[in-house]
Design an enzyme around this catalytic site. Sequence first.
Site, short mmCIF file in Angstrom:
data_model
loop_
_atom_site.label_atom_id
_atom_site.label_comp_id
_atom_site.label_asym_id
_atom_site.label_seq_id
_atom_site.Cartn_x
_atom_site.Cartn_y
_atom_site.Cartn_z
N ASP A 185 0.84 -1.20 0.00
CA ASP A 185 0.00 0.00 0.00
C ASP A 185 0.87 1.25 0.00
O ASP A 185 2.08 1.17 0.18
CB ASP A 185 -0.97 -0.02 1.19
CG ASP A 185 -0.35 -0.60 2.46
OD1 ASP A 185 0.89 -0.52 2.60
OD2 ASP A 185 -1.08 -1.13 3.31
N ASP A 194 -8.72 -2.55 13.68
CA ASP A 194 -10.08 -2.73 13.17
C ASP A 194 -10.18 -3.92 12.22
O ASP A 194 -11.19 -4.10 11.54
CB ASP A 194 -10.57 -1.45 12.48
CG ASP A 194 -9.69 -1.05 11.28
OD1 ASP A 194 -8.74 -1.80 10.95
OD2 ASP A 194 -9.96 0.01 10.68
N HIS A 253 -8.22 -4.49 9.54
CA HIS A 253 -7.83 -4.27 8.14
C HIS A 253 -6.57 -5.03 7.77
O HIS A 253 -5.72 -5.31 8.62
CB HIS A 253 -7.71 -2.77 7.81
CG HIS A 253 -6.56 -2.05 8.44
ND1 HIS A 253 -6.69 -0.84 9.08
CD2 HIS A 253 -5.22 -2.34 8.53
CE1 HIS A 253 -5.51 -0.43 9.51
NE2 HIS A 253 -4.60 -1.32 9.19
N GLU A 261 -10.08 -1.24 4.71
CA GLU A 261 -10.77 -0.97 5.96
C GLU A 261 -12.08 -1.77 6.02
O GLU A 261 -12.50 -2.34 5.01
CB GLU A 261 -11.06 0.54 6.06
CG GLU A 261 -9.81 1.42 6.12
CD GLU A 261 -9.10 1.41 7.48
OE1 GLU A 261 -9.17 0.40 8.20
OE2 GLU A 261 -8.47 2.44 7.81
C1 F6R Z 1 0.74 -1.23 6.25
C2 F6R Z 1 -0.36 -2.17 6.36
C3 F6R Z 1 -1.27 -2.13 7.52
C4 F6R Z 1 -0.54 -2.46 8.82
C5 F6R Z 1 -1.50 -2.38 10.00
C6 F6R Z 1 -0.81 -2.68 11.31
O1 F6R Z 1 1.49 -1.47 5.07
O2 F6R Z 1 -0.53 -2.96 5.48
O3 F6R Z 1 -2.31 -3.06 7.33
O4 F6R Z 1 0.00 -3.74 8.73
O5 F6R Z 1 -2.06 -1.11 10.04
O6 F6R Z 1 0.15 -1.70 11.58
P1 F6R Z 1 1.17 -1.88 12.78
O7 F6R Z 1 2.02 -3.04 12.43
O8 F6R Z 1 1.96 -0.60 12.80
O9 F6R Z 1 0.35 -2.11 13.99
#
Ligand code: F6R
Length: 260
Positions: free
Chosen positions: A67, A136, A138, A143
């Site tokens: 992403d 959440d 995702h 989302e």
């Molecule tokens: C970012 C991504 C997100 C993160 C998620 C958890 O490239 O794909 O899905 O993996 O927001 O983020 P952390 O690891 O910082 O808790």
Amino acid sequence: MEVVIVPDAKAGGALIAEAIAALLSRKPDALLGVATGSTPLPVYEALAARVRSGALDASRARICQLDEYVGLPADHPESYRSTVLRQVVEPLGLTESSFMGPDGNAEDVQGACDAYDRALAEAGGVDLQLLGIGTDGHIGFNEPCSSLASRTRIKTLTEQTRQDNARFFAGIDEVPHHVITQGIGTILEARHLVLLATGAGKAEAVARSVEGPVSALVPASALQLHPHATVVVDEAAASRLKLADYFRATYAAKPAWQGL
Ligand code: F6R
């Protein structure tokens, strides 16, 4: 899906790095999909340590982004392009030529998303996609209520995700509202999905993803549809799993040569 409970984040990182190293020994030019955020850092550290010690030759690996923020200059330190170059590409001794990601600054955003989906397919598809999970539920930045068949596209971040990510910026006002993310359908095309979740803050999202119904409300539950999905969780992130003992026993009985 296979659920592997490890004592802590470092052990999770080491286990996934071992699986990636095994993949690269079978297929040196494997396409590795990487996530950003805090969770995957122990994986990248363990991989870089293997490269530094000479135990792993990652020189032919190819890396692709999951992403990207929309509108953040590509060379901004918190763009996911900069982050992946800093945390993965450079420590593995790779160059930008082995790296692909969507253009978060394209005038035609959907055109850039379509081009990225095509580029992934033309590259032969993702061999192993590393995923984190949002509080959440995702994956990538799909989302809640993202279509389970979605392709790479622009998404609006929820306020919760912007708050979660504000720690990487000077404040929440600097966190972009929009991102390009591989869709859930795109992610499901990778040959092996490996989701790492650590910390008690992820326990509820993990339980809903692993043991709840498949639902667009919990995007990570789509992993239940994948023939080779591995969920690696530390004890804290596993704390809400009803089947934790079963997962421990199943993994303990697995022959070591099988890997993840
Ligand atoms: C970012 C991504 C997100 C993160 C998620 C958890 O490239 O794909 O899905 O993996 O927001 O983020 P952390 O690891 O910082 O808790």
